[in-house]
Design an enzyme around this catalytic site. Structure first.
Site, PDB file in Angstrom:
ATOM      1  N   CYS A 283       0.794  -1.243   0.000  1.00 40.34           N
ATOM      2  CA  CYS A 283       0.000   0.000   0.000  1.00 40.34           C
ATOM      3  C   CYS A 283       0.818   1.281   0.000  1.00 40.34           C
ATOM      4  CB  CYS A 283      -0.937   0.002   1.191  1.00 40.34           C
ATOM      5  SG  CYS A 283      -2.263  -1.179   1.015  1.00 40.34           S
ATOM      6  N   LYS A 343       6.863  -6.872   6.855  1.00 41.39           N
ATOM      7  CA  LYS A 343       6.627  -6.616   8.282  1.00 41.39           C
ATOM      8  C   LYS A 343       6.279  -7.959   8.917  1.00 41.39           C
ATOM      9  CE  LYS A 343       1.690  -5.727   8.307  1.00 41.39           C
ATOM     10  NZ  LYS A 343       0.608  -4.815   8.626  1.00 41.39           N
TER      11      LYS A 343
HETATM   12  C1  UDX Z   1      -1.057  -0.160   5.472  1.00 44.84           C
HETATM   13  C2  UDX Z   1      -2.021   0.688   6.314  1.00 44.84           C
HETATM   14  O1  UDX Z   1      -1.672   0.603   7.691  1.00 44.84           O
HETATM   15  C3  UDX Z   1      -3.450   0.246   6.084  1.00 44.84           C
HETATM   16  O2  UDX Z   1      -4.330   1.075   6.805  1.00 44.84           O
HETATM   17  C4  UDX Z   1      -3.739   0.349   4.596  1.00 44.84           C
HETATM   18  O3  UDX Z   1      -5.062  -0.019   4.308  1.00 44.84           O
HETATM   19  C5  UDX Z   1      -2.759  -0.493   3.808  1.00 44.84           C
HETATM   20  O4  UDX Z   1      -1.419  -0.103   4.125  1.00 44.84           O
HETATM   21  P1  UDX Z   1       0.090  -2.556   5.706  1.00 44.84           P
HETATM   22  O5  UDX Z   1       0.772  -2.256   4.408  1.00 44.84           O
HETATM   23  O6  UDX Z   1      -0.512  -3.892   5.904  1.00 44.84           O
HETATM   24  O7  UDX Z   1      -1.087  -1.505   5.958  1.00 44.84           O
HETATM   25  O8  UDX Z   1       1.178  -2.378   6.861  1.00 44.84           O
HETATM   26  P2  UDX Z   1       1.516  -1.383   8.059  1.00 44.84           P
HETATM   27  O9  UDX Z   1       1.354  -2.090   9.324  1.00 44.84           O
HETATM   28  O10 UDX Z   1       0.843  -0.091   7.920  1.00 44.84           O
HETATM   29  O11 UDX Z   1       3.092  -1.191   7.814  1.00 44.84           O
HETATM   30  C6  UDX Z   1       3.607  -0.644   6.613  1.00 44.84           C
HETATM   31  C7  UDX Z   1       5.104  -0.599   6.641  1.00 44.84           C
HETATM   32  O12 UDX Z   1       5.569   0.386   7.547  1.00 44.84           O
HETATM   33  C8  UDX Z   1       5.779  -1.905   7.065  1.00 44.84           C
HETATM   34  O13 UDX Z   1       6.890  -2.124   6.211  1.00 44.84           O
HETATM   35  C9  UDX Z   1       6.222  -1.630   8.478  1.00 44.84           C
HETATM   36  O14 UDX Z   1       7.336  -2.399   8.859  1.00 44.84           O
HETATM   37  C10 UDX Z   1       6.552  -0.150   8.412  1.00 44.84           C
HETATM   38  N1  UDX Z   1       6.447   0.546   9.705  1.00 44.84           N
HETATM   39  C11 UDX Z   1       5.253   0.653  10.358  1.00 44.84           C
HETATM   40  C12 UDX Z   1       7.578   1.159  10.238  1.00 44.84           C
HETATM   41  O15 UDX Z   1       8.672   1.094   9.666  1.00 44.84           O
HETATM   42  N2  UDX Z   1       7.459   1.839  11.419  1.00 44.84           N
HETATM   43  C13 UDX Z   1       6.292   1.958  12.080  1.00 44.84           C
HETATM   44  O16 UDX Z   1       6.281   2.596  13.138  1.00 44.84           O
HETATM   45  C14 UDX Z   1       5.150   1.327  11.541  1.00 44.84           C
END
Ligand code: UDX
Length: 455
Positions: A283, A343
């Site tokens: 996303c 993640k």
């Molecule tokens: C995201 C949105 O959260 C969701 O609402 C939307 O509909 C789709 O995209 P997702 O891609 O499943 O969801 O993962 P998310 O948990 O948001 O993490 C995205 C990325 O950010 C991951 O690579 C994660 O490791 C990274 N991340 C997240 C960080 O590096 N630091 C953080 O504090 C949080």
């Protein structure tokens, strides 16, 4: 209500299973025979905690087929949840949404009313476009005016790994529609969630203190924008803390302390302030690129979003630079990468920071070994032409290595016996790309510990 969902990817399948759970009759449509075959055996094609179990529970209220016409004919609500992949320009490609809308329109029956919901993340203005596409098909069938189709935008906010929780206990439900009638139908569809009247699945109890979610009703264009703005903001928030992390390293501050200190301000909030290797997944990379492309199309550059993407790329490069500095070059070194999923909690490796780092290391002629508790098969496919050694056991991966990179915050990596790992390495360098471990403990176990934004 009778619901037909076109596209059984992450969003379509999770939505379908949850809607069936709260009492609706759901038909999920997909063109991929392999996926349908799996689903018909009650197997989930994606790794999402609880999804397969729930699929078994709702089996008498859900069906899977490739026949769009038959599924939509007697549906009350039809949802389009197909992919909108990036074009080379960064724009989201609407092709599959339009195709789905056309196929749906071919199957609609005279004398009936339908609400056609766009769940896919689509370029702003797509709802308007879909109305036009549907009208054209109905006109070509000579049925204009005999079938009522109301189009509404209903973006999803599912995170991988917590998709069911996000669906049953959302922060909000957004509906963008031009007419109050379709809003009312969607309110009915989601009523058990809006009023929390369903019995929670045993493995997913209602969170303590959970408030009823608001239904945000707005126009379709604003609903489309809400989805992009939410994802861009979250991506920016992570890039912000990553940028601060770099400065923390320069001045000797600890970014995890800084995040705690700023996150307690309710205007900022504690979540999405984990510094690390940056964001990946299906996303954030796609949606920020699409938003930037939209801005460009309208001569309105989105500078903050552009900067968020730049910082995100830099995070990967900085990690490799750190290894180069510590090891005095990575050429010919053996680097073990722990974690391939973008993640924890998923087997998805799309845009995974880990894979970017592996590619950068390979470009610099390092020898790469890799491990992940669940994403190994997908990573093998994604890296099929690259020279990477996949190893099932983290201790074997560390044996004789010059450095380890902890790239995904899997909880199981926290349980690793650090002493045992460090002992067999050629040089015990550990780049903790997710600040998962306690630096003091890692050092005590014999590691040269490198975190992100902390000493
Ligand atoms: C995201 C949105 O959260 C969701 O609402 C939307 O509909 C789709 O995209 P997702 O891609 O499943 O969801 O993962 P998310 O948990 O948001 O993490 C995205 C990325 O950010 C991951 O690579 C994660 O490791 C990274 N991340 C997240 C960080 O590096 N630091 C953080 O504090 C949080």
């Amino acid at each position: 209500m009778k619901v037909a969902i076109i596209g059984t990817g992450y969003v379509g399948l999770t939505t379908g299973v949850c809607l069936a759970y709260i009492g609706h009759l759901v038909t999920c449509v997909d063109i991929d025979p392999a996926k349908l075959e799996l689903l018909q055996r009650r197997k989930s094609p994606i790794h999402e905690p609880g999804l397969e179990e729930l699929l078994g529970t709702v089996w008498n209220r859900i069906g899977f087929t490739s026949d769009t016409s038959a599924s939509v004919a007697d549906a009350d609500v039809i949802m389009i949840a197909v992919g909108t992949p990036s074009k080379p320009t960064g724009q989201a490609d609407n092709r599959y949404v339009e195709e789905a809308a056309r196929e749906v329109a071919q199957g609609l029956q005279p004398g009936r009313n339908y609400v056609l919901v766009i769940k896919s993340t689509v370029p702003i203005g797509t709802n308007r476009r879909v109305v036009h596409v549907v009208d054209q098909v109905l006109a070509s069938r000579g049925l204009k005016g005999e079938i009522m189709v109301r189009v509404a935008s209903n973006p999803e906010f599912l995170s991988e790994g917590t998709a069911l929780r996000n669906m049953f206990y959302p922060d909000r439900i957004v509906v963008g529609a031009e007419d109050p009638g379709s809003v009312e139908i969607l309110r009915r569809l989601y009523r058990p969630i809006l009023e929390q009247t369903f019995d929670p699945p045993p493995f997913l109890p209602r969170p303590e203190g959970y408030d009823l979610p608001p239904l945000i009703t707005t126009d379709p264009v604003s609903a489309e924008m809400i989805k992009y703005a939410a994802n861009a903001f979250l991506a920016m928030k992570i890039s912000f803390i990553n940028e601060i992390a770099g400065l923390c390293e320069k001045v000797g501050a600890d970014v995890t302390e800084v995040a705690r200190g700023i996150g307690l301000d309710p205007r900022i909030g504690p979540r999405f302030l984990e510094a690390g290797l940056g964001w990946g997944g299906s996303c954030f990379p796609k949606d920020t690129a699409a938003l930037i492309a939209m801005g460009r199309e309208l001569s309105y550059p989105l500078r903050l979003v552009e900067a968020a993407r730049e910082v995100n790329t830099l995070q990967r490069e900085r990690a490799v630079e750190k290894l180069q500095e510590t090891l005095k070059g990575v050429r010919g070194r053996v680097i073990g990468v722990l974690g391939l999923a973008f993640k924890p909690g998923t087997d998805d490796v799309r845009e995974s920071p880990s894979l970017d780092i592996i590619r950068l290391l390979l470009e610099r002629e390092a020898h790469v070994r890799a491990h992940d508790p669940v994403a190994m098969a997908n990573a093998r496919k994604a890296l099929r032409n690259a020279e990477v050694e996949f190893i099932e056991d983290p201790y074997e991966l560390a044996n004789g290595a010059d450095a380890l990179v902890l790239a995904t915050a899997w909880p199981e990596y926290r349980q690793l016996d650090l002493r045992k790992l460090a002992k067999t390495m050629r040089t015990p360098v550990l780049l903790d790309g997710r600040n998962l471990l306690d630096p003091a403990e890692a050092r005590e176990a014999g590691f040269i510990y490198l975190g992100v934004g902390r000493q």
